[in-house]
Design a protein around this motif. Structure first.
Motif, PDB file in Angstrom:
ATOM      1  N   ASP A  61       0.649  -1.163  -0.115  1.00 54.61           N
ATOM      2  CA  ASP A  61      -0.034  -0.058   0.025  1.00 54.61           C
ATOM      3  C   ASP A  61       0.944   1.250  -0.161  1.00 54.61           C
ATOM      4  OD1 ASP A  61      -1.797   2.102   0.305  1.00 54.61           O
ATOM      5  OD2 ASP A  61      -2.772   1.097   1.953  1.00 54.61           O
ATOM      6  N   LEU A  62       0.939   1.970  -0.754  1.00 49.50           N
ATOM      7  CA  LEU A  62       1.517   3.111  -1.158  1.00 49.50           C
ATOM      8  C   LEU A  62       0.872   4.478  -1.310  1.00 49.50           C
ATOM      9  CD1 LEU A  62       3.887   1.887  -4.255  1.00 49.50           C
ATOM     10  CD2 LEU A  62       4.411   1.950  -1.773  1.00 49.50           C
ATOM     11  N   LYS A  63      -0.307   4.660  -0.467  1.00 48.03           N
ATOM     12  CA  LYS A  63      -0.996   5.902  -0.832  1.00 48.03           C
ATOM     13  C   LYS A  63      -0.447   6.861   0.337  1.00 48.03           C
ATOM     14  CE  LYS A  63      -5.654   3.535  -1.442  1.00 48.03           C
ATOM     15  NZ  LYS A  63      -5.379   2.313  -1.547  1.00 48.03           N
ATOM     16  N   GLN A  64       0.091   6.407   1.318  1.00 48.50           N
ATOM     17  CA  GLN A  64       0.703   7.307   2.442  1.00 48.50           C
ATOM     18  C   GLN A  64       2.050   7.852   1.878  1.00 48.50           C
ATOM     19  OE1 GLN A  64       3.534   7.203   4.400  1.00 48.50           O
ATOM     20  NE2 GLN A  64       3.218   9.115   5.461  1.00 48.50           N
ATOM     21  N   PHE A  65       2.755   7.078   1.370  1.00 51.96           N
ATOM     22  CA  PHE A  65       4.135   7.353   0.585  1.00 51.96           C
ATOM     23  C   PHE A  65       4.044   8.485  -0.275  1.00 51.96           C
ATOM     24  CE2 PHE A  65       7.268   6.971  -2.665  1.00 51.96           C
ATOM     25  CZ  PHE A  65       8.542   6.837  -1.908  1.00 51.96           C
ATOM     26  N   PHE A  66       3.012   8.059  -1.335  1.00 56.19           N
ATOM     27  CA  PHE A  66       2.889   9.081  -2.478  1.00 56.19           C
ATOM     28  C   PHE A  66       2.208  10.524  -1.951  1.00 56.19           C
ATOM     29  CE2 PHE A  66       3.941   5.760  -5.230  1.00 56.19           C
ATOM     30  CZ  PHE A  66       3.837   6.296  -6.621  1.00 56.19           C
ATOM     31  N   ASN A  67       1.339  10.392  -1.115  1.00 55.62           N
ATOM     32  CA  ASN A  67       0.657  11.542  -0.511  1.00 55.62           C
ATOM     33  C   ASN A  67       1.848  12.482   0.000  1.00 55.62           C
ATOM     34  OD1 ASN A  67      -1.829  11.118  -1.484  1.00 55.62           O
ATOM     35  ND2 ASN A  67      -2.670  10.042   0.305  1.00 55.62           N
ATOM     36  N   GLN A  68       2.437  11.792   1.001  1.00 58.16           N
ATOM     37  CA  GLN A  68       3.676  12.350   1.853  1.00 58.16           C
ATOM     38  C   GLN A  68       4.634  13.125   0.939  1.00 58.16           C
ATOM     39  OE1 GLN A  68       5.191  10.772   5.697  1.00 58.16           O
ATOM     40  NE2 GLN A  68       7.068  10.048   3.936  1.00 58.16           N
ATOM     41  N   TRP A  69       5.159  12.421   0.217  1.00 59.10           N
ATOM     42  CA  TRP A  69       6.211  12.838  -0.651  1.00 59.10           C
ATOM     43  C   TRP A  69       5.862  13.817  -1.970  1.00 59.10           C
ATOM     44  CZ3 TRP A  69      10.330  13.322   1.841  1.00 59.10           C
ATOM     45  CH2 TRP A  69      10.607  12.084   2.762  1.00 59.10           C
ATOM     46  N   LEU A  70       4.582  13.581  -2.464  1.00 58.53           N
ATOM     47  CA  LEU A  70       4.290  14.186  -3.875  1.00 58.53           C
ATOM     48  C   LEU A  70       3.112  15.182  -3.535  1.00 58.53           C
ATOM     49  CD1 LEU A  70       4.560  11.007  -6.076  1.00 58.53           C
ATOM     50  CD2 LEU A  70       6.006  12.963  -6.187  1.00 58.53           C
ATOM     51  N   ARG A  71       2.236  15.017  -2.549  1.00 59.28           N
ATOM     52  CA  ARG A  71       1.025  16.201  -2.581  1.00 59.28           C
ATOM     53  C   ARG A  71       1.219  16.902  -1.508  1.00 59.28           C
ATOM     54  NH1 ARG A  71      -2.692  14.767  -6.473  1.00 59.28           N
ATOM     55  NH2 ARG A  71      -2.619  12.734  -7.553  1.00 59.28           N
ATOM     56  N   GLU A  72       2.402  16.851  -0.551  1.00 59.34           N
ATOM     57  CA  GLU A  72       2.527  17.526   0.528  1.00 59.34           C
ATOM     58  C   GLU A  72       3.894  18.367   0.519  1.00 59.34           C
ATOM     59  OE1 GLU A  72       2.317  15.618   4.117  1.00 59.34           O
ATOM     60  OE2 GLU A  72       0.214  14.890   3.740  1.00 59.34           O
ATOM     61  N   ALA A  73       3.982  19.673   0.640  1.00 57.29           N
ATOM     62  CA  ALA A  73       5.241  20.509   0.630  1.00 57.29           C
ATOM     63  C   ALA A  73       6.163  20.226   1.629  1.00 57.29           C
ATOM     64  CB  ALA A  73       5.001  22.014   0.526  1.00 57.29           C
ATOM     65  N   GLY A  74       7.552  20.363   1.393  1.00 58.04           N
ATOM     66  CA  GLY A  74       8.484  20.324   2.363  1.00 58.04           C
ATOM     67  C   GLY A  74       9.282  19.100   2.534  1.00 58.04           C
ATOM     68  N   HIS A  75       9.941  18.814   3.728  1.00 56.17           N
ATOM     69  CA  HIS A  75      10.609  17.546   3.860  1.00 56.17           C
ATOM     70  C   HIS A  75      11.110  17.422   5.375  1.00 56.17           C
ATOM     71  CE1 HIS A  75      13.591  20.954   3.391  1.00 56.17           C
ATOM     72  NE2 HIS A  75      14.363  20.223   4.131  1.00 56.17           N
ATOM     73  N   PRO A  76      11.381  16.392   5.802  1.00 56.78           N
ATOM     74  CA  PRO A  76      11.713  16.223   7.150  1.00 56.78           C
ATOM     75  C   PRO A  76      13.027  16.697   7.617  1.00 56.78           C
ATOM     76  CG  PRO A  76      11.341  13.813   6.237  1.00 56.78           C
ATOM     77  CD  PRO A  76      11.540  14.980   5.173  1.00 56.78           C
ATOM     78  N   ARG A  77      13.015  17.559   8.545  1.00 56.07           N
ATOM     79  CA  ARG A  77      14.008  17.977   9.252  1.00 56.07           C
ATOM     80  C   ARG A  77      14.192  17.594  10.671  1.00 56.07           C
ATOM     81  NH1 ARG A  77      13.381  22.883  10.903  1.00 56.07           N
ATOM     82  NH2 ARG A  77      11.060  22.855  10.730  1.00 56.07           N
ATOM     83  N   LEU A  78      15.407  16.821  10.697  1.00 58.71           N
ATOM     84  CA  LEU A  78      15.795  15.641  11.878  1.00 58.71           C
ATOM     85  C   LEU A  78      16.744  16.167  12.681  1.00 58.71           C
ATOM     86  CD1 LEU A  78      15.451  12.483   9.829  1.00 58.71           C
ATOM     87  CD2 LEU A  78      13.664  13.773  10.705  1.00 58.71           C
TER      88      LEU A  78
END
Length: 545
Positions: A451-468
């Protein structure tokens, strides 16, 4: 697609274009004045089946004469056929239609600034052939110029929706058709185009007719001709596909040598993606706007590319586009990453396969830095569905580098076997048609049983990136290191974090704002590296250790 100068400005924001589509700034300003915005691109109630463009070029002036025969299937009953065509403007540039016929019967028509409308009564599902006679000086789309040696040249340059400056058409990537070009030009010129050359015939008055025909379904953005005094070489026929080089005669020695790398690149992609979608590949030295443009089966490169240090990566990018962008085209410009992100990552994969894993790591690290710099200027998701500005601004680090990075993380998430299975299935299913991001997701889910829904939404349909923020401490009693991971951005990402401890790789799944994982170590002086293989699109702060 590649370009020549480094920066593009708009009244909205400043965009640093990637290497593959750096624009000549002056030419961009001209484009910006006439180019439509993304919001202005309508869907069409027709499906063009085939274009046949008969064009006459001359050296006396920049007027082209055209006779376009267009085969159209109507998707619903209509009394009008609406096509894209740029009308002659106050500066005298643009196309003037003089006649429209169907089966030798004259039809009424009207022209406005960017549209051409024919009065024609049609039934749903019916197919009609219209012949349009027109002429004019192209305001854009067909670049009539002189090359660096002072010789006259003619090069089609249609991305994104600039075909209609010289060709009557449905100038939308979602409408694909086969195409023919019949070019009458002075005898001294050679002509290259999409498909195969089916005729080259000397005519009276020192002219020549050249006929190119492409049976594959193409979007207008990659339908082109190139007309110049070329030197031509067949550098090889890998997998039975003729690979040609077209360069200016002054660059014959350097061009034949440098462009020959294409015969190594082409089979590398064929082996991994699937059969080459066209019957020949011509790599053409040109004079256009972009540094490289992925025209189907006839790729155009900037003039000085024959001596360019990055010719191999440039060619890999444009050749990868033949599958992704040309054969499989995006349904709308919001999904342009399916073209540019694919070409970016396929280039990285080719370089990894040819020169090793360290080459991939260095390219990914450079791309990651470019993404973070871009986000400081413009924060938006890769699938930027609210974008309304000039389409040229869709060519940014989100579409290229971040799109490529998403594919890299997808590959790491599902593994190489499932990744390539999905890539080949995606190409096979959508070759000759169009796809969007959801179409790709479904194919990759089927290939990986994930199931890749969360992966695609997180990386492609939301702006930004993790800051760790990552810290670690050593436990003397049980000889372990505890890693403490804190996400500093507002919304937590879900990802796999890799850490190398004394040469051994450990992975942990992070889903929340804070996480801790523990690994065994031999001593308190363990050598630790976070994300050693450059597999996560994130910023890392490990300064406290």
């Amino acid at each position: 697609m590649h370009t020549i100068s480094r920066f593009v400005f708009t009244v909205v924001f400043f965009v640093t274009l990637p290497m593959h589509k750096k624009l000549n700034l002056l030419l961009f300003v001209l484009l910006f004045a006439v180019a439509p915005t993304l919001a202005q691109q309508p869907g069409a109630p027709v499906d063009v089946q085939h274009y046949r463009f008969a064009l006459t070029l001359n050296d006396a002036d920049n007027v082209i004469k055209g006779r376009a025969t267009i085969t159209v299937k109507f998707l619903k009953a209509s009394t009008k056929l609406e096509l894209d065509l740029y009308k002659k403007n106050t500066e005298g540039k643009g196309m003037v239609v003089t006649a429209v016929t169907e089966n030798s019967r004259s039809l009424k028509f009207t022209q406005d600034s960017n549209k051409f409308v024919v009065d024609t009564k049609t039934a749903q599902g019916s197919i009609h052939n219209y012949t349009i006679t027109y002429q004019g000086v192209p305001a854009d789309g067909l670049i009539i110029s002189t090359n660096q040696y002072g010789h006259r040249t003619f090069f089609g340059d249609n991305w994104a929706t600039r075909a209609h400056y010289w060709l009557p058409c449905v100038d939308n990537p979602a409408d694909k058709a086969s195409v023919e070009f019949l070019v009458t030009a002075p005898l001294k010129y050679k002509v290259v185009g999409n498909g195969l050359k089916v005729l080259e015939k000397t005519l009276p008055h020192n002219k020549k007719l050249t006929h190119w025909s492409e049976t594959a379904q193409l979007p207008t953005k990659v339908m082109v001709i190139g007309v110049a005094g070329f030197a031509v070489d067949n550098s090889g026929n890998p997998d039975g596909i003729p690979v040609y080089t077209y360069v200016f005669p002054e660059d014959k020695e350097a061009g034949f040598k440098s462009y020959a790398v294409a015969k190594k690149i082409l089979p590398w992609f064929v082996k991994r993606i699937g059969a080459f979608p066209y019957k020949k590949l011509a790599n053409v030295q040109s004079k256009t706007v972009f540094g490289g443009m992925e025209n189907a089966g006839a790729i155009f490169y900037y003039e000085k590319s024959v001596n360019g240090r990055e010719i191999e990566t440039l060619m890999a990018h444009e050749i990868a586009h033949q599958w992704f962008g040309d054969a499989v085209s995006e349904k709308s410009w919001w999904h342009v990453w399916l073209s540019e992100g694919f070409a970016t990552y396929m280039t990285n994969l080719y370089m990894e396969g040819t020169y090793g894993a360290d080459t991939l790591k260095s390219r990914l690290a450079a791309d990651r830095k470019a993404i973070f710099n871009f986000e400081k200027k413009y924060m938006a998701p890769v699938v930027d569905s609210i974008f309304k500005g000039p389409m040229i601004n869709m060519l940014n680090d989100n579409a290229y580098q971040k799109g490529g990075w998403v594919l890299h993380m997808l590959r790491r998430k599902i593994g190489d076997t499932a990744f390539w299975k999905g890539i080949t299935a995606y190409y096979k299913q959508y070759n000759g048609s169009n796809a969007n991001t959801e179409d790709l997701r479904v194919v990759m889910e089927n290939a990986s049983s994930t199931d890749l829904k969360q992966f695609f939404n997180q990386w492609l349909r939301e702006a930004g990136h993790p800051r760790l923020k990552i810290t670690w401490d050593y436990n003397t009693a049980d000889k372990t290191v505890a890693f403490h991971i804190n996400q500093l951005q507002e919304k937590p990402y879900q990802f796999t974090l890799e850490c190398l401890v004394d040469g051994k790789l450990y992975k942990t799944e992070v889903k929340n704002n804070a996480a801790t994982f523990i690994v065994p170590v031999a001593s308190a002086t363990a050598i630790i590296k976070v994300d050693p293989n450059v597999n996560l699109l994130a910023e890392f702060d490990t300064g406290g250790n």
